[in-house]
Design a protein around this motif. Structure first.
Motif, short mmCIF file in Angstrom:
data_model
loop_
_atom_site.label_atom_id
_atom_site.label_comp_id
_atom_site.label_asym_id
_atom_site.label_seq_id
_atom_site.Cartn_x
_atom_site.Cartn_y
_atom_site.Cartn_z
N ARG A 129 14.25 -6.33 51.57
CA ARG A 129 14.05 -7.77 51.73
C ARG A 129 12.58 -8.12 51.54
NH1 ARG A 129 16.19 -9.44 57.34
NH2 ARG A 129 14.20 -8.59 58.05
N ASN A 130 12.30 -9.08 50.66
CA ASN A 130 10.93 -9.52 50.41
C ASN A 130 10.02 -8.37 49.98
OD1 ASN A 130 11.54 -12.22 51.27
ND2 ASN A 130 11.40 -11.51 53.39
N CYS A 131 10.59 -7.40 49.26
CA CYS A 131 9.79 -6.28 48.76
C CYS A 131 9.33 -6.56 47.34
CB CYS A 131 10.61 -4.99 48.81
SG CYS A 131 10.95 -4.40 50.48
N ARG A 132 8.30 -5.79 46.92
CA ARG A 132 7.74 -5.97 45.58
C ARG A 132 7.44 -4.61 44.98
NH1 ARG A 132 6.77 -9.21 49.67
NH2 ARG A 132 6.88 -11.42 49.22
N ASP A 133 7.62 -4.51 43.66
CA ASP A 133 7.21 -3.28 42.99
C ASP A 133 6.45 -3.61 41.73
OD1 ASP A 133 8.86 -2.32 40.34
OD2 ASP A 133 10.03 -3.72 41.55
N LEU A 134 5.52 -2.74 41.39
CA LEU A 134 4.66 -2.93 40.23
C LEU A 134 4.54 -1.62 39.47
CD1 LEU A 134 2.69 -4.86 38.72
CD2 LEU A 134 0.88 -3.98 40.21
N TYR A 135 4.92 -1.65 38.18
CA TYR A 135 4.72 -0.52 37.27
C TYR A 135 5.39 0.77 37.75
CZ TYR A 135 1.11 -3.65 35.41
OH TYR A 135 0.44 -4.73 34.89
N CYS A 136 6.62 0.68 38.19
CA CYS A 136 7.37 1.88 38.55
C CYS A 136 8.11 2.39 37.31
CB CYS A 136 8.36 1.58 39.67
SG CYS A 136 7.55 1.20 41.24
N ASP A 137 7.80 3.61 36.90
CA ASP A 137 8.29 4.23 35.67
C ASP A 137 7.68 3.58 34.42
OD1 ASP A 137 9.95 6.04 34.10
OD2 ASP A 137 11.21 4.31 33.64
N PRO A 138 6.36 3.36 34.41
CA PRO A 138 5.75 2.78 33.22
C PRO A 138 4.87 3.81 32.50
CG PRO A 138 4.45 2.24 35.15
CD PRO A 138 5.42 3.32 35.53
N PRO A 139 5.33 4.48 31.46
CA PRO A 139 4.50 5.47 30.79
C PRO A 139 3.41 4.81 29.95
CG PRO A 139 6.58 5.23 29.65
CD PRO A 139 6.65 4.36 30.86
N GLY A 140 2.17 4.92 30.42
CA GLY A 140 1.04 4.42 29.65
C GLY A 140 0.98 2.93 29.47
N PHE A 141 1.14 2.18 30.55
CA PHE A 141 1.05 0.73 30.42
C PHE A 141 -0.35 0.31 30.00
CE2 PHE A 141 4.90 -1.18 31.20
CZ PHE A 141 5.54 -0.69 32.32
N LYS A 142 -0.39 -0.57 29.04
CA LYS A 142 -1.65 -1.21 28.66
C LYS A 142 -1.32 -2.68 28.40
CE LYS A 142 -3.82 2.89 26.63
NZ LYS A 142 -4.40 3.51 25.42
N GLY A 143 -1.84 -3.55 29.24
CA GLY A 143 -1.49 -4.95 29.11
C GLY A 143 -0.09 -5.22 29.62
N TYR A 144 0.65 -6.04 28.92
CA TYR A 144 1.96 -6.43 29.39
C TYR A 144 2.89 -5.22 29.44
CZ TYR A 144 6.23 -9.12 29.92
OH TYR A 144 7.41 -9.64 30.41
N PRO A 145 3.60 -5.04 30.54
CA PRO A 145 4.45 -3.85 30.67
C PRO A 145 5.63 -3.87 29.72
CG PRO A 145 4.84 -5.37 32.47
CD PRO A 145 3.67 -5.90 31.71
#
Length: 448
Positions: free
Chosen positions: A187-203
């Motif tokens: 509830r009311n949780c947030r995630d950022l870049y989970c499973d992002p191989p080599g993010f650069k800029g927009y995921p």
């Protein structure tokens, strides 16, 4: 006014008491009912157990100590104060039975969106690139219930960051994994870049073999990982926002079932939600009033690739840009009602896989009141495509209700590739049909 003195006394006491009602006791006297006060949970603060939260220190032992202590006090709450240095680094945590709530205060903000995003507050993050899961909730019973799993756990307000201290992503990484455990709520949780191989800029959303939360079940009779909930959560750049599946193909009825997704915001994913993609059916889920958007993603919803699912309801959702297919359906009983689809370059809004016809099953679906909104230049062939079925056999082999769906092209003429609202596997129009088994009626097409 009542002439009964006991009644008058009871009313005066109720009015004066400001809460507990007074009841007339036997013999004419009045007695106030005792007030019921909820006992506040025992709170275990991870900082009190030595968690630093400076973004580099290994806080695994400290946080696990707080979790273990809380597990010995049923109904307890584990508090994660906002991390002073951005996040709590950990190699992985296990939530024991007895813990009722994990509580934090996280905030996901997009600065100069969609280029960058930041996650602050009560945030868990991987210690190294070998960290595969931040939060392990429950263990497998291999078909037997595990009473010591934290059934009924609530994760409220926590944030999950998927990148290492060096800023690199981890392929196949999960923020949380729920196994053979029922009634788990995020509830009311947030995630950022989970499973992002080599993010650069927009995921780009990763490959989709990792992400925010997965619910896995080994149980038969759809019993163990049931009633999972994602409520008012937000995600930015997860490979998969939600995966619900089983642990073994030997238990086709053991998929994670009967869950809810409500009021969630999901951006930059590869797969928004996958129900039964690998091993077992995952039916009985409802996705309500949520927003999915990913210009690079593969699909927003994937349903029924494995096992024997029975129903999925999509209600009042906004399915924004997607490069491939918004809803990829391979199971029976899809109910898509009152949703909005904004097209990018996809050929259809909802596609039914050929496996249904191969197995001798019809879609048994309900598609009604949906809107497919084109941008005046997008090439879109249809609203719904039924692979494996031809227009000739559709009336007798593909039961369901399909009516009242609107296609809008912003005042422009319909694309030259436009075929019709409903097409078969050969892209031939399925004509409007009505029978005791089937209702298929096109809604309005709004164009120049």
């Amino acid at each position: 006014m009542s002439s009964n003195p006991s009644r008058r006394t009871a009313l005066r006491l109720a009015a004066a008491g400001g809460g507990a009602l007074a009841a007339a006791a036997p013999g004419g006297s009045a007695a106030a009912a005792p007030a019921v006060h909820a006992t506040p949970p025992t709170v275990f603060d991870v900082a009190a157990y030595g968690a630093v939260g400076d973004g580099t220190t290994d806080d695994t032992a400290a946080i696990q100590s707080a979790l273990n202590a809380a597990g010995k006090t049923p109904g307890s709450l584990v508090n994660f104060p906002p991390a002073a240095g951005g996040c709590y680094r950990t190699s992985g945590l296990a939530v024991p039975g007895g813990v009722a709530v994990l509580q934090g205060q996280s905030c996901l903000s997009a600065a100069n969106a969609p280029t960058t995003a930041a996650l602050t507050g009560s945030v868990l993050a991987p210690l190294t690139a070998s960290t595969s899961t931040l939060l392990a909730i429950g263990s497998s019973g291999n078909g037997a219930a595990v009473a010591t799993n934290p059934h009924g756990l609530i994760i409220d307000g926590l944030g999950f960051l998927g990148t290492t201290p060096a800023g690199s992503g981890i392929t196949g990484f999960w923020a949380a994994s729920v196994v053979d455990t029922s009634d788990v709520t995020f509830r009311n949780c947030r995630d950022l870049y989970c499973d992002p191989p080599g993010f650069k800029g927009y995921p780009t959303g990763g490959k989709g073999n990792g992400g925010f939360v997965r619910f896995l079940s080994s149980g038969t009779d759809n019993f163990f990982s049931v009633n999972g909930r994602l409520l008012f959560c937000s995600s930015y750049g997860a490979g998969t926002f939600l995966l619900a599946d089983g642990l073994s193909a030997a238990y086709p009825g053991g998929g994670s079932t009967d869950g809810q997704v409500m009021g969630c915001q999901v951006n930059g994913h590869n797969h928004g939600a996958q129900f039964g993609p690998l091993l077992a059916g995952a039916g009985g889920w409802i996705v309500l009033e949520s927003h999915f958007s990913s210009a690079e993603g593969t699909n927003h919803i994937s349903y029924g690739l494995a096992g024997h699912p029975w129903t999925l309801r999509l209600d009042g959702c906004y399915f924004d840009l997607i490069r491939a297919l918004p809803v990829d359906c391979h199971g029976r009983g899809l109910q898509a009602i009152g949703n909005y689809f904004r097209a990018l370059s996809n050929s259809t809004a909802i596609a039914f896989g050929p496996g249904l016809a191969t197995s001798g099953s019809d879609p048994a679906a309900v598609l009604t009141g949906n809107i497919l909104d084109l941008n005046g230049a997008t090439t879109v062939a249809s609203f719904a495509r039924f692979d494996g079925f031809t227009a000739a056999d559709f009336p007798t082999k593909a039961g369901g209700q399909y009516s009242g769906n609107v296609v809008h092209n912003h005042g422009a003429a319909m694309p030259k590739s436009w075929v019709g609202q409903f097409v078969d596997s050969k892209a031939a129009v399925i004509p409007g049909t009505s029978s005791a088994r089937l209702q298929l009626q096109e809604g309005p097409v709004l164009s120049a």
